[in-house]
Design an enzyme around this catalytic site. Sequence first.
Site, PDB file in Angstrom:
ATOM      1  N   LYS A  31     -10.816   3.911   2.863  1.00  0.00           N
ATOM      2  CA  LYS A  31      -9.891   4.066   3.455  1.00  0.00           C
ATOM      3  C   LYS A  31     -11.337   4.107   5.137  1.00  0.00           C
ATOM      4  O   LYS A  31     -11.485   3.060   5.873  1.00  0.00           O
ATOM      5  CB  LYS A  31      -8.999   5.061   4.250  1.00  0.00           C
ATOM      6  CG  LYS A  31      -8.182   4.425   3.423  1.00  0.00           C
ATOM      7  CD  LYS A  31      -6.879   5.606   3.545  1.00  0.00           C
ATOM      8  CE  LYS A  31      -5.861   4.808   2.960  1.00  0.00           C
ATOM      9  NZ  LYS A  31      -4.338   5.268   2.978  1.00  0.00           N
ATOM     10  N   LYS A  83      -4.196  -3.737  -4.390  1.00  0.00           N
ATOM     11  CA  LYS A  83      -2.788  -2.662  -4.032  1.00  0.00           C
ATOM     12  C   LYS A  83      -2.010  -3.295  -3.443  1.00  0.00           C
ATOM     13  O   LYS A  83      -2.376  -3.725  -1.961  1.00  0.00           O
ATOM     14  CB  LYS A  83      -3.067  -0.984  -4.048  1.00  0.00           C
ATOM     15  CG  LYS A  83      -1.773   0.099  -3.804  1.00  0.00           C
ATOM     16  CD  LYS A  83      -2.473   1.445  -4.133  1.00  0.00           C
ATOM     17  CE  LYS A  83      -2.552   0.954  -2.535  1.00  0.00           C
ATOM     18  NZ  LYS A  83      -2.161   2.795  -2.319  1.00  0.00           N
ATOM     19  N   LYS A 120       0.773  -0.624   2.445  1.00  0.00           N
ATOM     20  CA  LYS A 120       2.051  -0.195   3.878  1.00  0.00           C
ATOM     21  C   LYS A 120       0.952  -0.850   4.766  1.00  0.00           C
ATOM     22  O   LYS A 120       1.082  -1.729   5.941  1.00  0.00           O
ATOM     23  CB  LYS A 120       2.820   0.516   4.177  1.00  0.00           C
ATOM     24  CG  LYS A 120       3.563   1.441   3.275  1.00  0.00           C
ATOM     25  CD  LYS A 120       3.138   3.120   4.373  1.00  0.00           C
ATOM     26  CE  LYS A 120       3.724   3.707   3.201  1.00  0.00           C
ATOM     27  NZ  LYS A 120       2.510   5.238   3.103  1.00  0.00           N
TER      28      LYS A 120
HETATM   29  N1  AQP Z   1       1.528  -0.612  -4.982  1.00  0.00           N
HETATM   30  C1  AQP Z   1       2.053   0.768  -5.271  1.00  0.00           C
HETATM   31  N2  AQP Z   1       2.048   0.082  -6.782  1.00  0.00           N
HETATM   32  C2  AQP Z   1       2.619   1.474  -7.068  1.00  0.00           C
HETATM   33  N3  AQP Z   1       2.941   3.070  -6.485  1.00  0.00           N
HETATM   34  C3  AQP Z   1       2.669   2.742  -5.402  1.00  0.00           C
HETATM   35  N4  AQP Z   1       2.086   3.781  -4.268  1.00  0.00           N
HETATM   36  C4  AQP Z   1       1.353   3.602  -2.997  1.00  0.00           C
HETATM   37  N5  AQP Z   1       2.153   2.068  -2.794  1.00  0.00           N
HETATM   38  C5  AQP Z   1       2.173   1.418  -4.773  1.00  0.00           C
HETATM   39  C6  AQP Z   1       2.988   5.194  -4.274  1.00  0.00           C
HETATM   40  O1  AQP Z   1       3.681   5.124  -3.140  1.00  0.00           O
HETATM   41  C7  AQP Z   1       3.147   6.923  -2.954  1.00  0.00           C
HETATM   42  C8  AQP Z   1       3.204   7.455  -1.533  1.00  0.00           C
HETATM   43  O2  AQP Z   1       2.012   6.954  -1.143  1.00  0.00           O
HETATM   44  P1  AQP Z   1       2.038   6.761   0.543  1.00  0.00           P
HETATM   45  O3  AQP Z   1       1.816   5.950   0.659  1.00  0.00           O
HETATM   46  O4  AQP Z   1       1.348   8.527   0.735  1.00  0.00           O
HETATM   47  O5  AQP Z   1       0.276   6.365   0.474  1.00  0.00           O
HETATM   48  P2  AQP Z   1      -1.045   5.458  -0.015  1.00  0.00           P
HETATM   49  O6  AQP Z   1      -0.885   5.580  -1.973  1.00  0.00           O
HETATM   50  O7  AQP Z   1      -1.665   5.291   0.347  1.00  0.00           O
HETATM   51  O8  AQP Z   1       0.422   4.083  -0.154  1.00  0.00           O
HETATM   52  P3  AQP Z   1       0.434   2.385   0.932  1.00  0.00           P
HETATM   53  O9  AQP Z   1       1.037   2.009   1.108  1.00  0.00           O
HETATM   54  O10 AQP Z   1      -1.269   2.370   0.300  1.00  0.00           O
HETATM   55  O11 AQP Z   1      -0.058   3.437   2.396  1.00  0.00           O
HETATM   56  P4  AQP Z   1      -1.191   3.234   3.737  1.00  0.00           P
HETATM   57  O12 AQP Z   1      -1.188   1.566   3.972  1.00  0.00           O
HETATM   58  O13 AQP Z   1      -0.734   3.886   4.417  1.00  0.00           O
HETATM   59  O14 AQP Z   1      -2.576   3.766   2.796  1.00  0.00           O
HETATM   60  C9  AQP Z   1       2.073   7.188  -4.018  1.00  0.00           C
HETATM   61  O15 AQP Z   1       2.880   7.776  -5.561  1.00  0.00           O
HETATM   62  C10 AQP Z   1       1.024   6.428  -4.211  1.00  0.00           C
HETATM   63  O16 AQP Z   1       1.433   6.104  -5.609  1.00  0.00           O
END
Ligand code: AQP
Length: 339
Positions: free
Chosen positions: A118, A201, A204
Amino acid sequence: MSEVVHTPRVFSGIQPSGNLTLGNYLGALKRFAQAQDNGISSIYCMVDLHAITVWQDPAKLANATRELCAGFIASGLDPARSILFNQSQVPEHTQMAWVFNCVARMGWMQRMTQFKDKAGKNAQNASLGLFAYPALMAADILTYHATHVPVGEDQKQHIELTRDIAIKFNNDYGVDFFPVTAPVIEGAATRVMSLRDGSKKMSKSDPSDMSRINLTDDADTIAKKIRKAKTDPEPLPEDIDGLEARPEARNLVNIYAALSDQSVAQVMAEMGGKPFSEFKPLLADLAVDKIAPISTEMSRLMQDPAEIDRILANGAERARAIAAPILKETYKIVGMVGA
Ligand code: AQP
């Protein structure tokens, strides 16, 4: 000293940092709802304090927090059976995080791959909060003495850090106070990949909206994104082994398996050998079938933001009733007067 046996307790969190994705649904929300329906009562947090480790527009953050709560409920979480709240309403999280900032070591934090991803090349310009993110996450979990944390694969390293913090705290203070939490990473979709790049991955915050399915997408958009998902020109292989070197094909098969509650082997028995021109429409129908009702329910819930705020406030009150005594005991162990 006698060993404390911690009662099983599940905690997990999601950042209100944008649209919820199919990755969040399959890796987290769907499994939370299944756990609840199996009788496991759990605590789920909208981690708004984590979200601001990168810039968030204030009005959008408030909306995203409510929308995330709507996403939990639309995915099957019942606010009466599970505790749903936003992190900033329970100050014990940040109070505990400070203690953990003093337990965690710089070297541990520097190894965190999410920070490296990040912060990118410009780590000197990243916020201190982004660096300390995993210590706050450890506080989220351990302030409830949570023993199990269901997450996607990407969060495994942070749970390992939570374990290290619990173990070091217990050793440093000669107590057996914090449980050594176990990550729960299971199912066919613990790592849903981008629809544009099978090595990344689904996230969002990916700048390309075509890379992900949002839980707020309507049926046409979902179908279009699947139709346009990157694939190779070969048909699906006959068996699982054939998916090995084909990340995009494997991703779509994993999504199909998770959405249809089947194993990857079952999906391959049915779909093996089909060209993408046949498989993708089947996947699109399935995705629309499962996701569109969630999207509809989220919009319905979002029409009454005051009700969502009441749900979050009620959840925060119930969460504080668990967190406050654990924080107080922690302060006592550390030697804070008045605790
Ligand atoms: N691609 C994914 N596949 C499976 N699980 C996922 N999670 C996120 N992306 C995937 C799971 O969703 C939960 C919440 O995640 P988060 O929003 O706290 O943060 P993150 O993992 O950083 O998710 P994002 O979508 O990638 O958010 P941003 O882009 O804001 O950083 C967790 O249980 C995560 O494992």
